[in-house]
Write an enzyme that holds these catalytic residues in place. Structure first.
Site, PDB file in Angstrom:
ATOM      1  N   HIS A 334       0.836  -1.206   0.000  1.00 25.97           N
ATOM      2  CA  HIS A 334       0.000   0.000   0.000  1.00 25.97           C
ATOM      3  C   HIS A 334       0.866   1.249   0.000  1.00 25.97           C
ATOM      4  CE1 HIS A 334      -3.191   2.789   1.453  1.00 25.97           C
ATOM      5  NE2 HIS A 334      -2.189   3.304   2.145  1.00 25.97           N
ATOM      6  N   GLU A 335       1.864   1.301   0.890  1.00 24.86           N
ATOM      7  CA  GLU A 335       2.729   2.483   0.982  1.00 24.86           C
ATOM      8  C   GLU A 335       3.508   2.713  -0.312  1.00 24.86           C
ATOM      9  OE1 GLU A 335       2.698   4.677   3.343  1.00 24.86           O
ATOM     10  OE2 GLU A 335       1.249   3.522   4.521  1.00 24.86           O
ATOM     11  N   GLU A 414      -5.763   7.002  -0.848  1.00 30.97           N
ATOM     12  CA  GLU A 414      -5.729   5.796  -0.024  1.00 30.97           C
ATOM     13  C   GLU A 414      -6.432   4.634  -0.722  1.00 30.97           C
ATOM     14  OE1 GLU A 414      -4.041   5.301   2.803  1.00 30.97           O
ATOM     15  OE2 GLU A 414      -3.261   7.317   2.441  1.00 30.97           O
TER      16      GLU A 414
END
Length: 474
Positions: A334-335, A414
């Site tokens: 995700h990051e 996000e």
């Protein structure tokens, strides 16, 4: 409601109108924030049982702990917010800013610096202002750390460690803030008609330098960073980074558990020199807290739990904290998605465009004597005071709108980063990691829609989990 007040303001001299408008807007924002907080507080109070849609995600014990934690945080936020707004209003109404400026002038004159040394006086003013802010904020910080965070099992600090940390932060802040401010004021003074361009370029360089050196030279002053030990996790991180062309050079573990049991992960660096930092509280294998729990569990007798104090029980609230290796990789997926999708660069571009616009508008407004008179500066127009008045007070409506827009954009980013992790085949592990992190941090998964829309830079947990389950992703 506001019509009679607005009419009364319009009849006043311009400087009085500016001052009144600043106070009116400040309290309007405060009341709006309070209204939103009360809506969310009702959710905390009334949602006492795990909703059906959360039955497979959170057990009733964790749900109740998170509800009480967020309720305590909400109460604290209300009182600290009321104090902050009242303090700011009192300072403005009683001329606290011009008083502190004049006092700084007295200090400078006693040290042999006359009125022509405006930058020196500005630095004294800034030091005293930040010292005042640190001292008045200290009781609130102590209460938050040693009452609320302690009560709910997150605080790992002693009072001595906390005070040492606070002093160190203040000193480091001054070592950066004062030189940077003096150079900025000097550039504005000598920059001529286009000083706003030079000032913007200077702040751009400073921000890039600070981002570059923060993790290597500033963060280690407060926390211990160690290279991630050789092993399966490190190898898999390096493979994942290589597969998406992320120029990884080092992976660190930071002992965040000395300060708090909250968990985190981030990457930093420019160009071909990227580093990943993992908090030990994120890693199930390396968490100091897990090791302590294991040691305590092996040494305690079956009856020892009955003699524990409430504080000790609170500190041992976690059965086991952190994520398995597969889940850590999903979180990193995700990051790294933020990097691969250009979110980091986009945020920097937006930030710098906003900075340039603000300096441009500052150049237009700095010559307006009424702005200084509105805050008690009738005879002088110090540059630092002009920066404070314009950036903090005059731009406040614009800042509120910008903040909301950035919150909306952040939520979109996000979702996109989650979708990127899913494309890497990490959907299942990210799903379970999000649930674990929510439990470990006692996040409450039920939100008022208006509070969530205005405040949450990350989407609510249920929305993220649903998006990970959907067959289609944007």
């Amino acid at each position: 409601m506001w019509a009679p007040l607005l009419d009364a303001l319009w009849a006043l001299p311009l400087e009085k109108r500016i001052f009144g408008a600043v106070l009116l807007f400040s309290w309007t924002v405060y009341l709006w924030e309070t209204f939103l907080a009360q809506r969310q507080r009702r959710v905390y109070r009334n949602t006492t049982h795990v909703p059906k849609e959360l039955g497979q995600i959170m057990d009733s014990e964790t749900f109740e702990k998170s509800r009480l934690y967020q309720l305590d945080k909400s109460t604290f936020s209300f009182w600290s917010g009321l104090y902050s707004e009242t303090e700011g209003t009192v300072i403005l109404l009683f001329g606290g800013i011009p008083y502190l400026w004049n006092f700084s002038g007295v200090v400078c004159r006693r040290a042999g610096f006359g009125p022509e040394y405006e930058i020196t006086q500005s630095l004294v003013f800034l030091f005293l202002a930040t010292l005042f802010s640190a001292l008045t904020g200290l009781p609130w910080s102590l209460y938050n750390t040693f009452v609320i965070e302690e009560k709910h099992g997150f605080n790992q600090q002693t009072l001595g460690f906390f005070m040492k940390d606070a002093i160190k932060k203040f000193v480091v802040t001054q070592c950066i803030l004062l030189p940077v401010t003096s150079l900025l004021l000097y550039i504005i003074k000598i920059g001529g008609d286009y000083f706003f361009i030079y000032a913007w370029l200077f702040t751009l360089v400073v921000s890039l330098v600070l981002v570059t050196i923060y993790a290597d030279y500033i963060a280690p002053l407060f926390d211990k960073f160690i290279p991630l030990p050789e092993g399966t996790l490190k190898e898999e991180i390096e493979v994942m980074a290589k597969n998406i062309d992320f120029p990884l050079t080092k992976v660190y573990v930071v002992e965040g558990s000395k300060r708090s049991s909250h968990s985190n992960a981030y990457f930093y660096g420019f160009f071909k020199n990227k580093r990943i930092v993992l908090f030990d509280t994120l890693l199930e294998e390396y968490s100091v807290l897990n090791k302590e729990l294991t040691e305590e569990g092996s040494s305690e007798s079956p009856k020892s739990e009955e003699g524990e104090s409430p504080e000790t029980k609170a500190k041992g609230r976690n059965k086991k904290q952190g994520c398995k290796n597969e889940e850590v990789l999903a979180v990193l997926g995700h990051e790294l998605g933020h990097w691969k999708l250009g979110h980091t660069v986009k945020n920097i571009v937006i930030s710098q465009m906003n900075s340039f616009l603000c300096f441009f508008l500052f150049a237009i407004l700095i010559g307006q004597k009424e702005l200084f008179a509105a805050f008690g500066f009738y005879d002088t127009q110090p540059t630092l005071i002009g920066l404070m008045i314009i950036f903090q007070f005059i731009f406040s409506p614009y800042n509120e709108v910008l903040s909301f827009c950035l919150t909306v954009l952040s939520r979109r980013f996000e979702f996109q980063a989650d979708a990127f992790a899913k494309k890497l085949g990490k959907a299942k592990d990210l799903y379970s990691a999000l649930i674990k992190l929510n439990k470990d941090n006692l996040g409450f998964p039920v939100s008022d829609w208006l509070f969530s829309m205005w405040h949450y830079s990350h989407p609510p947990l249920l929305e993220r989990l649903q998006a990970l389950q959907d067959s289609k992703q944007d």
